[in-house]
Design a protein around this motif. Structure first.
Motif, PDB file in Angstrom:
ATOM      1  N   ASP A   1       0.806  -1.208   0.000  1.00  0.00           N
ATOM      2  CA  ASP A   1       0.000   0.000   0.000  1.00  0.00           C
ATOM      3  C   ASP A   1       0.847   1.270   0.000  1.00  0.00           C
ATOM      4  OD1 ASP A   1      -2.480   1.238  -0.111  1.00  0.00           O
ATOM      5  OD2 ASP A   1      -3.288   0.108   1.585  1.00  0.00           O
ATOM      6  N   TYR A   2       0.187   2.369  -0.282  1.00  0.00           N
ATOM      7  CA  TYR A   2       0.820   3.686  -0.189  1.00  0.00           C
ATOM      8  C   TYR A   2       1.178   3.961   1.271  1.00  0.00           C
ATOM      9  CZ  TYR A   2       1.134   8.830  -0.212  1.00  0.00           C
ATOM     10  OH  TYR A   2       1.551  10.128  -0.050  1.00  0.00           O
TER      11      TYR A   2
ATOM     12  N   GLU B   1       0.699  15.453  -7.548  1.00  0.00           N
ATOM     13  CA  GLU B   1      -0.202  16.608  -7.537  1.00  0.00           C
ATOM     14  C   GLU B   1       0.641  17.871  -7.412  1.00  0.00           C
ATOM     15  OE1 GLU B   1      -4.528  17.837  -5.704  1.00  0.00           O
ATOM     16  OE2 GLU B   1      -3.305  16.368  -4.623  1.00  0.00           O
ATOM     17  N   ASP B   2       0.532  18.743  -8.404  1.00  0.00           N
ATOM     18  CA  ASP B   2       1.368  19.950  -8.483  1.00  0.00           C
ATOM     19  C   ASP B   2       2.852  19.595  -8.402  1.00  0.00           C
ATOM     20  OD1 ASP B   2      -0.857  21.676  -8.664  1.00  0.00           O
ATOM     21  OD2 ASP B   2      -1.106  21.629  -6.490  1.00  0.00           O
ATOM     22  N   GLY B   3       3.224  18.499  -9.039  1.00  0.00           N
ATOM     23  CA  GLY B   3       4.620  18.101  -9.135  1.00  0.00           C
ATOM     24  C   GLY B   3       5.159  17.337  -7.944  1.00  0.00           C
ATOM     25  N   LYS B   4       4.320  17.081  -6.930  1.00  0.00           N
ATOM     26  CA  LYS B   4       4.778  16.385  -5.730  1.00  0.00           C
ATOM     27  C   LYS B   4       3.988  15.093  -5.534  1.00  0.00           C
ATOM     28  CE  LYS B   4       5.934  20.738  -3.384  1.00  0.00           C
ATOM     29  NZ  LYS B   4       5.671  21.596  -2.212  1.00  0.00           N
ATOM     30  N   ILE B   5       4.678  14.091  -4.982  1.00  0.00           N
ATOM     31  CA  ILE B   5       3.999  12.824  -4.678  1.00  0.00           C
ATOM     32  C   ILE B   5       2.810  13.099  -3.757  1.00  0.00           C
ATOM     33  CG2 ILE B   5       4.295  10.866  -3.104  1.00  0.00           C
ATOM     34  CD1 ILE B   5       4.900  10.080  -5.876  1.00  0.00           C
ATOM     35  N   ALA B   6       1.665  12.459  -4.077  1.00  0.00           N
ATOM     36  CA  ALA B   6       0.448  12.650  -3.291  1.00  0.00           C
ATOM     37  C   ALA B   6      -0.216  11.298  -3.060  1.00  0.00           C
ATOM     38  CB  ALA B   6      -0.504  13.595  -4.012  1.00  0.00           C
ATOM     39  N   ASN B   7      -1.168  11.291  -2.152  1.00  0.00           N
ATOM     40  CA  ASN B   7      -1.876  10.066  -1.799  1.00  0.00           C
ATOM     41  C   ASN B   7      -2.907   9.726  -2.880  1.00  0.00           C
ATOM     42  OD1 ASN B   7      -3.349   7.990  -0.644  1.00  0.00           O
ATOM     43  ND2 ASN B   7      -3.474   8.951   1.364  1.00  0.00           N
ATOM     44  N   PRO B   8      -2.759   8.588  -3.573  1.00  0.00           N
ATOM     45  CA  PRO B   8      -3.724   8.235  -4.631  1.00  0.00           C
ATOM     46  C   PRO B   8      -5.151   8.082  -4.115  1.00  0.00           C
ATOM     47  CG  PRO B   8      -1.757   6.850  -4.773  1.00  0.00           C
ATOM     48  CD  PRO B   8      -1.679   7.587  -3.469  1.00  0.00           C
ATOM     49  N   TYR B   9      -5.288   7.736  -2.827  1.00  0.00           N
ATOM     50  CA  TYR B   9      -6.630   7.534  -2.282  1.00  0.00           C
ATOM     51  C   TYR B   9      -7.434   8.826  -2.184  1.00  0.00           C
ATOM     52  CZ  TYR B   9      -5.229   2.760  -1.128  1.00  0.00           C
ATOM     53  OH  TYR B   9      -4.808   1.456  -1.207  1.00  0.00           O
ATOM     54  N   THR B  10      -6.810   9.961  -2.416  1.00  0.00           N
ATOM     55  CA  THR B  10      -7.557  11.220  -2.478  1.00  0.00           C
ATOM     56  C   THR B  10      -8.588  11.172  -3.597  1.00  0.00           C
ATOM     57  OG1 THR B  10      -5.604  12.417  -1.669  1.00  0.00           O
ATOM     58  CG2 THR B  10      -7.328  13.726  -2.702  1.00  0.00           C
ATOM     59  N   TYR B  11      -8.256  10.469  -4.679  1.00  0.00           N
ATOM     60  CA  TYR B  11      -9.148  10.398  -5.851  1.00  0.00           C
ATOM     61  C   TYR B  11      -9.569   8.985  -6.200  1.00  0.00           C
ATOM     62  CZ  TYR B  11      -7.097  15.030  -6.336  1.00  0.00           C
ATOM     63  OH  TYR B  11      -6.676  16.320  -6.094  1.00  0.00           O
ATOM     64  N   LEU B  12      -8.996   8.002  -5.514  1.00  0.00           N
ATOM     65  CA  LEU B  12      -9.225   6.593  -5.845  1.00  0.00           C
ATOM     66  C   LEU B  12      -9.899   5.890  -4.669  1.00  0.00           C
ATOM     67  CD1 LEU B  12      -8.590   4.087  -7.714  1.00  0.00           C
ATOM     68  CD2 LEU B  12      -6.441   3.887  -6.430  1.00  0.00           C
ATOM     69  N   THR B  13     -11.006   5.205  -4.937  1.00  0.00           N
ATOM     70  CA  THR B  13     -11.711   4.431  -3.909  1.00  0.00           C
ATOM     71  C   THR B  13     -11.755   2.975  -4.346  1.00  0.00           C
ATOM     72  OG1 THR B  13     -13.106   6.323  -3.321  1.00  0.00           O
ATOM     73  CG2 THR B  13     -13.854   4.155  -2.625  1.00  0.00           C
TER      74      THR B  13
END
Length: 211
Positions: free
Chosen positions: A88-89, A195-207
């Motif tokens: 997982d992330y 997001e904006d060039g930085k690693i972000a949590n995919p679960y923000t947009y993924l369920t």
């Protein structure tokens, strides 16, 4: 008797004379008996309030602004048909990398499967990178809007090219065992989000439900 009749007649004529002031109890209209007339907008309590659209009070229903843009939320689909998260992330805590034999953060989600399983774009966008390096294997990056880019690594040779437009669900390539830094994990795709060039949590947009 004649004198008495004359006096009574004279009094009756005086009662009918419009020039004679009548008391407030008489049948003649008294100015004080006229009902009040409401003037809209005066300060008395007899006039119901008049709503002025847009004046900010609570009596006016809101007016829709047809020029206001409609914001459509971004919702990712899973990049694989059969969801099997094998790693997982985790950017807040370290996880074990069995290939490199050490603990490290994990900047994406590893979806396991069979060598050759399709890997799909999670959202509409444009392919902005297709490359190979020994640590990550084949990687495809897709730009979805001004701020969101998704990355798919450990692929077999991709089936898309830079500049190609893709829709949600379009095949980018197939999962493989091409990433040297995770080859002991078997066939998988390493999915990550910027997001904006930085690693972000995919679960923000993924369920993924219960994954």
């Amino acid at each position: 008797a004649m004198v008495t009749v004359a006096i009574v007649t004279s009094q009756n004529n005086n009662d009918l004379d419009p020039g004679i002031d009548a008391g407030p109890g008489d049948n003649v209209n008294d100015p004080d008996d006229t009902p009040p007339v409401d003037n809209p907008g005066d300060s008395d309590d007899n006039t119901p309030p008049v709503d002025n659209p847009g004046d900010g009070d609570d009596n006016t229903p809101p007016v829709d602004n047809p020029d206001e843009p409609i914001v459509v939320p971004v919702v990712f689909a899973a990049p694989v048909a059969n969801v099997n998260v094998i790693k997982d992330y985790s950017m807040d805590s370290l996880v074990w990398n069995q290939t490199l034999k050490h603990y490290a953060v994990h900047n994406g989600i590893d979806f396991g499967g069979n060598d050759g399983d399709n890997v799909m774009s999670v959202y509409d966008g444009t392919v902005i990178e297709v490359k190979y390096d020994i640590l990550n294997g084949y990687t495809v990056k897709v730009q979805h809007n001004d701020s969101l880019v998704t990355s798919y690594s450990s692929l077999n040779e991709p089936t898309v090219a830079v500049g190609q437009t893709v829709a949600k669900g379009d095949v980018l390539g197939t999962m493989g065992v091409t990433a040297a830094n995770e080859y002991l994990d078997g066939a998988h795709v390493h999915f990550s989000l910027y997001e904006d060039g930085k690693i972000a949590n995919p679960y923000t947009y993924l369920t993924l439900g219960d994954k």
